[in-house]
Design a protein around this motif. Structure first.
Motif, mmCIF file in Angstrom:
data_model
loop_
_atom_site.group_PDB
_atom_site.id
_atom_site.type_symbol
_atom_site.label_atom_id
_atom_site.label_comp_id
_atom_site.label_asym_id
_atom_site.label_seq_id
_atom_site.Cartn_x
_atom_site.Cartn_y
_atom_site.Cartn_z
ATOM 1 N N UNK A 47 0.855 -1.184 0.000
ATOM 2 C CA UNK A 47 0.000 0.000 0.000
ATOM 3 C C UNK A 47 0.891 1.233 0.000
ATOM 4 N N UNK A 48 0.754 2.078 -0.992
ATOM 5 C CA UNK A 48 1.636 3.222 -1.141
ATOM 6 C C UNK A 48 1.277 4.316 -0.157
ATOM 7 N N UNK A 49 2.240 5.171 0.145
ATOM 8 C CA UNK A 49 2.006 6.254 1.091
ATOM 9 C C UNK A 49 0.959 7.219 0.570
ATOM 10 N N UNK A 50 0.755 7.281 -0.745
ATOM 11 C CA UNK A 50 -0.269 8.176 -1.291
ATOM 12 C C UNK A 50 -1.653 7.785 -0.815
ATOM 13 N N UNK A 51 -1.847 6.537 -0.429
ATOM 14 C CA UNK A 51 -3.144 6.089 0.050
ATOM 15 C C UNK A 51 -3.454 6.743 1.392
ATOM 16 N N UNK A 52 -2.433 7.240 2.058
ATOM 17 C CA UNK A 52 -2.639 7.945 3.318
ATOM 18 C C UNK A 52 -3.642 9.069 3.134
ATOM 19 N N UNK A 53 -3.522 9.805 2.034
ATOM 20 C CA UNK A 53 -4.444 10.900 1.768
ATOM 21 C C UNK A 53 -5.854 10.365 1.559
ATOM 22 N N UNK A 54 -5.949 9.262 0.803
ATOM 23 C CA UNK A 54 -7.253 8.674 0.572
ATOM 24 C C UNK A 54 -7.890 8.169 1.841
ATOM 25 N N UNK A 55 -7.069 7.635 2.750
ATOM 26 C CA UNK A 55 -7.600 7.147 4.022
ATOM 27 C C UNK A 55 -8.153 8.295 4.846
ATOM 28 N N UNK A 56 -7.482 9.447 4.807
ATOM 29 C CA UNK A 56 -7.987 10.625 5.504
ATOM 30 C C UNK A 56 -9.311 11.053 4.907
ATOM 31 N N UNK A 57 -9.371 11.072 3.599
ATOM 32 C CA UNK A 57 -10.593 11.481 2.924
ATOM 33 C C UNK A 57 -11.732 10.524 3.279
ATOM 34 N N UNK A 58 -11.398 9.274 3.528
ATOM 35 C CA UNK A 58 -12.423 8.308 3.905
ATOM 36 C C UNK A 58 -13.087 8.680 5.217
ATOM 37 N N UNK A 59 -12.492 9.604 5.954
ATOM 38 C CA UNK A 59 -13.111 10.098 7.173
ATOM 39 C C UNK A 59 -13.575 11.540 7.018
ATOM 40 N N UNK A 60 -13.411 12.116 5.823
ATOM 41 C CA UNK A 60 -13.740 13.524 5.684
ATOM 42 C C UNK A 60 -14.614 13.810 4.478
ATOM 43 N N UNK B 111 -5.056 1.735 10.795
ATOM 44 C CA UNK B 111 -4.646 1.257 9.478
ATOM 45 C C UNK B 111 -3.290 0.581 9.602
ATOM 46 N N UNK B 112 -3.279 -0.714 9.901
ATOM 47 C CA UNK B 112 -2.001 -1.404 10.125
ATOM 48 C C UNK B 112 -1.094 -1.409 8.904
ATOM 49 N N UNK B 113 -1.686 -1.384 7.709
ATOM 50 C CA UNK B 113 -0.872 -1.393 6.494
ATOM 51 C C UNK B 113 0.005 -0.151 6.394
ATOM 52 N N UNK B 114 -0.449 0.937 7.014
ATOM 53 C CA UNK B 114 0.308 2.185 6.994
ATOM 54 C C UNK B 114 0.970 2.467 8.333
ATOM 55 N N UNK B 115 0.680 1.628 9.330
ATOM 56 C CA UNK B 115 1.254 1.847 10.645
ATOM 57 C C UNK B 115 0.811 3.152 11.263
ATOM 58 N N UNK B 116 -0.471 3.502 11.081
ATOM 59 C CA UNK B 116 -0.939 4.773 11.596
ATOM 60 C C UNK B 116 -2.396 4.690 12.014
ATOM 61 N N UNK C 268 1.509 12.728 16.017
ATOM 62 C CA UNK C 268 1.521 11.649 16.992
ATOM 63 C C UNK C 268 0.521 11.902 18.113
ATOM 64 N N UNK C 269 0.348 13.166 18.492
ATOM 65 C CA UNK C 269 -0.629 13.540 19.507
ATOM 66 C C UNK C 269 -1.571 14.576 18.906
ATOM 67 N N UNK C 270 -2.563 14.125 18.137
ATOM 68 C CA UNK C 270 -3.459 15.066 17.459
ATOM 69 C C UNK C 270 -4.218 15.951 18.442
ATOM 70 N N UNK C 271 -4.302 17.227 18.112
ATOM 71 C CA UNK C 271 -4.970 18.212 18.960
ATOM 72 C C UNK C 271 -6.403 18.417 18.463
ATOM 73 N N UNK C 272 -7.356 17.949 19.242
ATOM 74 C CA UNK C 272 -8.763 18.041 18.849
ATOM 75 C C UNK C 272 -9.433 19.319 19.361
ATOM 76 N N UNK C 273 -8.690 20.161 20.046
ATOM 77 C CA UNK C 273 -9.300 21.309 20.713
ATOM 78 C C UNK C 273 -9.930 22.320 19.751
ATOM 79 N N UNK C 274 -9.508 22.336 18.497
ATOM 80 C CA UNK C 274 -10.052 23.310 17.558
ATOM 81 C C UNK C 274 -11.386 22.922 16.959
ATOM 82 N N UNK C 275 -11.856 21.710 17.227
ATOM 83 C CA UNK C 275 -13.070 21.224 16.571
ATOM 84 C C UNK C 275 -14.296 22.075 16.874
#
Length: 238
Positions: free
Chosen positions: A1-14, A184-189, A214-221
Motif C-alpha cells: 500500500x503506497x504512502x499516497x493512500x494515506x491521503x485517501x484514508x484521511x478522505x475516507x473520514x472527511x 490502518x495497520x498497512x500504513x502503521x498509523x 503523533x498527539x493530534x490536537x482536537x481542541x479546535x473542533x
C-alpha cells in the motif's frame, strides 16, 4: 500500500466519506407520516422544501471564514465502500463510503492547515423532504450508540473503526457530534476525525476535522464546527 493512500484514508473520514441513506439504520417519523397522510392539523409546521443550489453554495466555508493558517485545497475523491461485519454498525460503515444515496449534493470544500497537515472538510446536501433529513440524523446517533468498536472489510482487508459521541455546537435545528477513528495497520498509523452532522429543514451539513501528528490536537473542533454550522444555517435560511 503506497504512502499516497494515506491521503485517501484521511478522505475516507472527511470530505466524501460521511454519508448514509435515510433508510440505513434510521427510522421514519411515524407521527410525521401520519400527519402528512391526514393532511396535517391546525398549527402543524409546513413541510420543509429541499435546499436550492444557491442556498447550499451560500453555506460553504471560505478561507476568510476560518482562523489564520488555513488554505483551500482540492477535495480528493474516494471510491471506498467498506462493509461492517456487524449489522448494527452498517450505518457507520456507510458513513465511510463515497456514495450519497437519496440526497442531492450541493458542493464541498476542503482545507489544509499550514504546519501540521490538519484537514477540514465540509459538504452540504439536501434531501427531498424534512422527514428523510431527520432520519439521517437519527441513524447516525443510533449507530454511534451501538458501535463503540467495529470491524469493516473492503477488498478482503479488515480495518478496526471506533466511534464515540461528542458534545458539539448545537447549530441548525438539530446536530450530532461524533469522533471516528481508523486503525490502518498497512500504513502503521491511526487517524481520528471529529465530525458534526447538522440539519436545517431538509438540508444537511457534514463537517469533519482531522488533526494530524503523533498527539493530534482536537481542541479546535468546537470552534471550526460552529463556524461551519453557522454559515450552513445562514445559507439555508437565505
Amino acid at each position: 500500500m503506497h504512502i499516497s493512500i494515506r491521503r485517501g484514508a484521511v478522505v475516507a473520514l472527511t470530505a466524501s466519506a460521511l454519508f448514509l441513506t435515510a433508510a440505513c439504520g434510521g427510522s421514519s417519523d411515524k407521527e410525521g407520516d401520519k400527519g402528512a397522510s391526514e393532511g396535517g392539523g391546525a398549527g402543524q409546521k409546513p413541510a420543509a422544501a429541499p435546499l436550492t443550489e444557491a442556498q447550499m453554495k451560500a453555506g460553504l466555508l471560505e478561507v476568510a471564514d476560518l482562523p489564520t493558517g488555513w488554505k483551500a485545497e482540492a477535495a480528493a475523491p474516494s471510491e471506498d465502500k467498506p462493509k461492517a461485519e456487524k449489522p448494527e454498525c452498517r450505518p457507520l460503515a456507510q458513513l465511510m463510503s463515497d456514495e450519497v444515496e437519496g440526497a442531492t449534493e450541493g458542493g464541498e470544500r476542503e482545507f489544509g492547515r499550514n504546519g501540521d497537515s490538519a484537514i477540514l472538510a465540509q459538504q452540504i446536501f439536501t434531501y427531498a423532504d424534512e422527514t428523510a433529513a431527520k432520519a439521517f440524523v437519527k441513524s447516525v446517533g443510533d449507530a454511534v450508540g451501538a458501535c463503540a468498536t467495529f470491524t469493516t472489510v473492503q477488498d478482503g482487508e479488515k480495518m478496526t473503526v471506533t466511534a464515540e459521541k461528542l458534545t458539539a455546537p448545537q447549530v441548525g435545528e438539530e446536530a450530532v457530534g461524533l469522533r471516528l477513528g481508523m486503525d490502518i495497520p498497512q500504513l502503521g498509523m491511526k487517524l481520528e476525525s471529529d465530525v458534526l452532522v447538522a440539519r436545517q429543514g431538509a438540508g444537511m451539513m457534514r463537517l469533519a476535522y482531522v488533526p494530524m501528528g503523533e498527539k493530534p490536537d482536537h481542541s479546535g473542533f468546537e470552534d471550526l464546527a460552529k463556524r461551519g454550522g453557522d454559515k450552513f444555517v445562514k445559507g439555508a435560511q437565505g
